[in-house]
Design a protein around this motif. Structure first.
Motif, PDB file in Angstrom:
ATOM      1  N   ILE A 122       3.271   6.005  -5.637  1.00 53.07           N
ATOM      2  CA  ILE A 122       3.049   6.225  -7.074  1.00 53.07           C
ATOM      3  C   ILE A 122       1.967   7.276  -7.294  1.00 53.07           C
ATOM      4  N   LEU A 123       0.877   7.164  -6.515  1.00 56.03           N
ATOM      5  CA  LEU A 123      -0.199   8.151  -6.628  1.00 56.03           C
ATOM      6  C   LEU A 123       0.300   9.551  -6.283  1.00 56.03           C
ATOM      7  N   ALA A 124       1.091   9.663  -5.226  1.00 54.79           N
ATOM      8  CA  ALA A 124       1.610  10.971  -4.819  1.00 54.79           C
ATOM      9  C   ALA A 124       2.511  11.560  -5.902  1.00 54.79           C
ATOM     10  N   LEU A 125       3.332  10.722  -6.523  1.00 54.19           N
ATOM     11  CA  LEU A 125       4.203  11.222  -7.589  1.00 54.19           C
ATOM     12  C   LEU A 125       3.404  11.658  -8.813  1.00 54.19           C
ATOM     13  N   MET A 126       2.332  10.934  -9.116  1.00 53.79           N
ATOM     14  CA  MET A 126       1.482  11.336 -10.239  1.00 53.79           C
ATOM     15  C   MET A 126       0.864  12.714  -9.989  1.00 53.79           C
ATOM     16  N   LEU A 127       0.353  12.907  -8.768  1.00 55.61           N
ATOM     17  CA  LEU A 127      -0.238  14.202  -8.436  1.00 55.61           C
ATOM     18  C   LEU A 127       0.818  15.304  -8.442  1.00 55.61           C
ATOM     19  N   LEU A 128       2.001  14.973  -7.948  1.00 49.76           N
ATOM     20  CA  LEU A 128       3.081  15.960  -7.950  1.00 49.76           C
ATOM     21  C   LEU A 128       3.482  16.320  -9.377  1.00 49.76           C
ATOM     22  N   MET A 150      11.531   6.865  -6.001  1.00 47.17           N
ATOM     23  CA  MET A 150      11.604   5.664  -6.834  1.00 47.17           C
ATOM     24  C   MET A 150      11.950   4.429  -6.027  1.00 47.17           C
ATOM     25  N   ALA A 151      12.772   4.591  -4.999  1.00 47.18           N
ATOM     26  CA  ALA A 151      13.145   3.441  -4.172  1.00 47.18           C
ATOM     27  C   ALA A 151      11.939   2.856  -3.454  1.00 47.18           C
ATOM     28  N   ILE A 152      10.971   3.702  -3.125  1.00 45.12           N
ATOM     29  CA  ILE A 152       9.797   3.231  -2.392  1.00 45.12           C
ATOM     30  C   ILE A 152       8.930   2.363  -3.277  1.00 45.12           C
ATOM     31  N   PHE A 153       8.501   2.895  -4.439  1.00 51.01           N
ATOM     32  CA  PHE A 153       7.576   2.102  -5.244  1.00 51.01           C
ATOM     33  C   PHE A 153       8.279   0.981  -6.015  1.00 51.01           C
ATOM     34  N   ALA A 154       9.596   1.038  -6.137  1.00 47.55           N
ATOM     35  CA  ALA A 154      10.313  -0.030  -6.828  1.00 47.55           C
ATOM     36  C   ALA A 154      10.576  -1.231  -5.934  1.00 47.55           C
ATOM     37  N   LEU A 169       0.831  -1.208   0.000  1.00 49.14           N
ATOM     38  CA  LEU A 169       0.000   0.000   0.000  1.00 49.14           C
ATOM     39  C   LEU A 169       0.864   1.256   0.000  1.00 49.14           C
ATOM     40  N   ILE A 170       1.956   1.212   0.749  1.00 53.60           N
ATOM     41  CA  ILE A 170       2.872   2.358   0.760  1.00 53.60           C
ATOM     42  C   ILE A 170       3.425   2.599  -0.639  1.00 53.60           C
TER      43      ILE A 170
END
Length: 214
Positions: A40-46, A72-76, A34-35
């Motif tokens: 990914i959602l936060a980066l899209m909005l950003l 990138m390290a988080i969603f990867a 979920l994190i």
């Protein structure tokens, strides 16, 4: 994830501790996944704010590239253990799909052992880079974001993956010892019909599949 034994085995024959730990580990993996999804959602909005700000207001987000690189390290990596649990990684089943019984489980276990060894080496290497970043106070070039948080995510996520791999090694070892046992907490190769049915269940629920059967 299978937590019951349809073979009707007694409680003493079922790996209760293994099943409980698998359930606990699955909750942690779900949280990490979920994190990763929210990152990914936060980066899209950003990115939307960055484009609108640059084109309409001539005011881009400061350090947008730095933030993206660190996120990138988080969603990867955060969802890698979850993906291993559900068997979502790309697999070559040209040979495995033709095997069955103890031979299949031996090949699966050998493959997972090799992956676990590789992941253990990656944990050591990624922890070294985190420690170096923490020690020297490394930061990004633009807005001087510290890089150690993103580098710490990697060994933690890989550590979670390593635990999942150990669980699967034990799960396959149970099946190697007795192929008649029900698979618990290990990916199972499905044929086309079973895979399609499970995708329908995930998308529309069990009622959709029951309706097709009727």
């Amino acid at each position: 994830m299978m937590t019951t034994d349809p073979g009707g085995r007694s409680a003493s024959e079922r790996p209760e501790t293994y099943i409980r730990f698998d359930g606990w580990l699955a909750h942690v993996e779900n949280g990490f996944n979920l994190i990763a999804a929210f990152s990914i959602l936060a980066l899209m909005l950003l990115a939307v704010v960055q484009v609108v700000g640059r084109l309409a207001l001539n005011a881009p987000v400061p350090g947008f590239i730095d933030i993206t690189e660190q996120a990138m390290a988080i969603f990867a990596f955060a969802g890698v253990a979850y993906c291993q649990r559900v068997g979502g990684h790309i697999r070559m089943e040209i040979v495995l799909g033709k095997l069955s019984g103890r031979t299949l489980y031996i090949c699966e276990m050998i493959g997972v052992i090799l992956i676990a060894i590789t992941v253990a080496l990656l944990i050591w290497g990624s922890w070294f880079h985190f420690d170096r970043s923490w020690t020297i106070g490394d930061s990004t070039m633009d807005i001087r974001l510290p890089t150690w948080p993103s580098k710490l995510v990697i060994p933690i996520a890989l550590g979670l993956l390593f635990l999942r791999l150990l669980m699967q090694i034990y799960g396959y070892a149970r099946l190697v010892a007795d192929p008649s046992r029900a698979p618990v907490a290990v990916p199972v190769i499905e044929d086309v019909e079973e895979h399609a049915r499970h995708e329908i269940e995930e998308a529309f629920g069990d009622d959709a599949v029951q309706g097709e059967v009727k």
